[in-house]
Scaffold this motif. Sequence first.
Motif, PDB file in Angstrom:
ATOM      1  N   LEU B  27       0.948  -1.166   0.064  1.00  0.00           N
ATOM      2  CA  LEU B  27       0.086   0.265  -0.016  1.00  0.00           C
ATOM      3  C   LEU B  27       0.860   1.251   0.025  1.00  0.00           C
ATOM      4  CD1 LEU B  27      -2.929  -0.514   2.467  1.00  0.00           C
ATOM      5  CD2 LEU B  27      -2.985  -0.205  -0.090  1.00  0.00           C
ATOM      6  N   ASP B  99      -4.957  -6.311  -5.289  1.00  0.00           N
ATOM      7  CA  ASP B  99      -4.726  -6.222  -6.469  1.00  0.00           C
ATOM      8  C   ASP B  99      -5.161  -4.722  -6.888  1.00  0.00           C
ATOM      9  OD1 ASP B  99      -4.020  -7.204  -9.248  1.00  0.00           O
ATOM     10  OD2 ASP B  99      -5.921  -6.588  -9.857  1.00  0.00           O
ATOM     11  N   ILE B 100      -6.323  -4.095  -5.966  1.00  0.00           N
ATOM     12  CA  ILE B 100      -6.789  -2.647  -6.333  1.00  0.00           C
ATOM     13  C   ILE B 100      -5.822  -1.619  -6.039  1.00  0.00           C
ATOM     14  CG2 ILE B 100      -8.604  -1.298  -5.703  1.00  0.00           C
ATOM     15  CD1 ILE B 100      -9.674  -3.666  -6.920  1.00  0.00           C
ATOM     16  N   GLY B 101      -5.385  -0.823  -7.017  1.00  0.00           N
ATOM     17  CA  GLY B 101      -4.373   0.403  -7.059  1.00  0.00           C
ATOM     18  C   GLY B 101      -4.918   1.050  -5.802  1.00  0.00           C
ATOM     19  N   LYS B 102      -6.184   1.516  -5.852  1.00  0.00           N
ATOM     20  CA  LYS B 102      -6.896   2.724  -4.923  1.00  0.00           C
ATOM     21  C   LYS B 102      -7.682   1.688  -4.011  1.00  0.00           C
ATOM     22  CE  LYS B 102      -4.924   6.721  -5.888  1.00  0.00           C
ATOM     23  NZ  LYS B 102      -4.011   6.813  -4.711  1.00  0.00           N
ATOM     24  N   ARG B 105     -10.915   3.599  -2.370  1.00  0.00           N
ATOM     25  CA  ARG B 105     -11.773   4.089  -3.132  1.00  0.00           C
ATOM     26  C   ARG B 105     -12.626   3.087  -3.329  1.00  0.00           C
ATOM     27  NH1 ARG B 105      -8.761   7.491  -7.974  1.00  0.00           N
ATOM     28  NH2 ARG B 105      -7.818   9.155  -6.496  1.00  0.00           N
ATOM     29  N   ILE B 106     -12.777   1.519  -2.816  1.00  0.00           N
ATOM     30  CA  ILE B 106     -13.295   0.845  -3.225  1.00  0.00           C
ATOM     31  C   ILE B 106     -14.972   1.224  -3.217  1.00  0.00           C
ATOM     32  CG2 ILE B 106     -13.584  -0.492  -1.021  1.00  0.00           C
ATOM     33  CD1 ILE B 106     -12.465  -2.148  -4.040  1.00  0.00           C
ATOM     34  N   ASN B 108     -16.335   3.335  -4.448  1.00  0.00           N
ATOM     35  CA  ASN B 108     -17.056   3.944  -5.506  1.00  0.00           C
ATOM     36  C   ASN B 108     -17.808   2.808  -6.271  1.00  0.00           C
ATOM     37  OD1 ASN B 108     -16.085   6.381  -5.345  1.00  0.00           O
ATOM     38  ND2 ASN B 108     -14.255   5.949  -6.732  1.00  0.00           N
ATOM     39  N   MET B 109     -17.648   1.433  -5.989  1.00  0.00           N
ATOM     40  CA  MET B 109     -18.375   0.260  -6.644  1.00  0.00           C
ATOM     41  C   MET B 109     -19.727   0.498  -6.278  1.00  0.00           C
ATOM     42  SD  MET B 109     -16.189  -1.828  -8.075  1.00  0.00           S
ATOM     43  CE  MET B 109     -16.449  -3.798  -7.553  1.00  0.00           C
ATOM     44  N   HIS B 112     -20.956   4.566  -7.471  1.00  0.00           N
ATOM     45  CA  HIS B 112     -21.123   4.796  -8.891  1.00  0.00           C
ATOM     46  C   HIS B 112     -20.809   3.302  -9.574  1.00  0.00           C
ATOM     47  CE1 HIS B 112     -20.159   9.001  -7.721  1.00  0.00           C
ATOM     48  NE2 HIS B 112     -19.174   8.594  -7.159  1.00  0.00           N
ATOM     49  N   PRO B 113     -21.586   2.514  -9.295  1.00  0.00           N
ATOM     50  CA  PRO B 113     -21.583   1.289  -9.960  1.00  0.00           C
ATOM     51  C   PRO B 113     -21.773   1.395 -11.501  1.00  0.00           C
ATOM     52  CG  PRO B 113     -23.538   1.157  -8.852  1.00  0.00           C
ATOM     53  CD  PRO B 113     -22.916   2.380  -8.362  1.00  0.00           C
ATOM     54  N   VAL B 120     -18.544  -5.614 -11.436  1.00  0.00           N
ATOM     55  CA  VAL B 120     -19.704  -5.413 -10.704  1.00  0.00           C
ATOM     56  C   VAL B 120     -20.685  -6.402 -10.431  1.00  0.00           C
ATOM     57  CG1 VAL B 120     -21.840  -3.794 -10.322  1.00  0.00           C
ATOM     58  CG2 VAL B 120     -19.599  -2.694 -11.453  1.00  0.00           C
TER      59      VAL B 120
END
Lengths: 224, 408
Positions: B27, B99-102, B105-106, B108-109, B112-113, B120
């Motif tokens: 991280l 694996d998620i770069g950010k 910010r998860i 946002n799924m 803002h799906p 999704v």
Amino acid sequence: MRRGMVIDLEKCIGCRSCAVACKQHNAQPAGNWWNRVVTPGSDQHQTAPEKGREYFLPIHCQHCQNAPCEKVCPVGATFRADDGTILVDYERCIGCRYCMAACPYGVRQFNWEDPEQAMSRYHYQDGYAFGNPREYRYQGRLVYAPVRTKGIVEKCHFCVHYLDQGLDPACVRGCPGKARTVGDLDDPDSVVSRLIRDKNGFQLLPEKGTRPNVYYLPPKRKEA
Amino acid sequence: MSTTKKIAYLVTAALMVAGFAAWGYQLKEGLVLTHMRNSYSWGLYVSTLAFFVGNAAGGLVLSSLIYLFGVKKLKPFAKIGALCAFANVTAAMFAILPDIGKPFRIHNMILHPQLLSPLVWDVAVLNLYALISLVYLYLLMLPELTGPFARIAIRVKDPEAFSETWARRLAPFSLVAAVGIHVVTAWVFSTQGSRDWWFSPALAPDFVAVALASGTALVMLAAVLVYGIRDLYRDAYRTLAVFISVAFFIHLFLMYNDMFIHLWYGAEEARETLAITLRQYLPAHLFEVLAPLAAVVALLSARVRESAAAVAASCVLLISGVLVHRFLIMPAAFDRVPLTIAPLGLQNVTWSVPIASGRYTETGDTFVTAWHYFPSAIEITIVLGVVAYMCFLVMVAIDRLPITERST
């Protein structure tokens, strides 16, 4: 209005000015290139693959009409502007890199580490920084920032940050061979539409069904 | 507590701590610590997601065999199945987080799906399946939630009958959700026309087949470790062995059928893609096929099934083969650049357009076509941590909760 680009391979001299202009204007971190120019068939750039068979191919985001990157993005960070340009919202992207798996053109770039840290390993002179210093928002969404954070994906945005000023993308302005033209592909009388019609414009990987908004004009002859 | 168990707890706890520390370090530094590149943008983490999703199938197999197809002899394993399902589907989600770069910010799924994205759908169906397996496990335990557990038990007149009725009612939903997690996880890959290796209608059914084999093998492994070989369960073990074998052979058929039609037609892009799996990664390919094959041959033998150690070893062999199978999702997808063109004016030549690596090094190439990916120590440590979490959760639950049959 569907913004598109035509690149005339007859006029491209393989100088890579477009790649450099793009990198500079868009403050691309070390290792990331939104725009690249290749010499198809050769092992080394600007060496002929076989005598009399040399031409150059610039490649960046093709701003596809059926864009797989836009469809796979789980959070809608990759989105389409009103003129069809595919943009990335730097504040929304979660960095899952699904778009990179989806894109057949290999144009999407991930910030594997902090861009400032990557730049420091370049050993530029102290205080040297390049790139347009002003952030740019499209309909409130951050689509250009001089410094990106690590963990997000970025790519060519047709220099959306210059659009308001009526300026063409940096690669178009920086091309000494005047190989690049931008315009409205929906308008049959636009320069780009006429070039495609008159000079056998073609797209990359048409078999993938992505319907790019970037067209290429084939070279008439090869460099000897 | 036995010494073996103590060591098992200690090792899994240590691996979890190491995995967590490695994730923290990643991280801080970024995904630069992995061996992925722009041209090879998914690696071990995403492979591991697919691996755990497959392992989570066990709960479905048991619940549907028992409650939809009436195979009552498997009932002693039902709770182990639901537990393994929950542990693995949550492990799948933990495996994808690094694996998620950010990762911060998860949310946002949810905010803002983007509903066209298979990712999704996958997150939704994985969470649903985790919830269903948890509810299912709870229902099955309900009659035995007495003594210290009484306060978490819902009050019903006849817990036995309540548990039985609702487990039966839930079974069809869990079947749909369980098939759903494999199909949707496969769609994450098989919808991608840019990658010839994935873009196949055979992938989703194949994911289901692989999952039925590895998920059931995991339940069989847990059962044999808990119960050992007993006369009472001999028939149940035989049923599981047959089920695993059939699922594995269907997988072999789907996989080779897909390869066969492409090899026969002989288009260059297909041959180059298949050459990566069949030639460059030949040892891995042999392992993904031969290890599970040896395992099912062993499991089908009544003599092998007399030994708990042999059954356990066979199940581990099969699951390891499936892990390698999941690893092989990536090389043939990323080691051949999709933008491979026929240069103008050249005969019978195709040429891959290099991709910016995304990494600056003083000596490394800026533009690359192939990248021989092998996970970095950080990636391996994190994944081992997730594996340890899965094992730890299963062990703790079996130790503390009324998971196993008391009558024996």
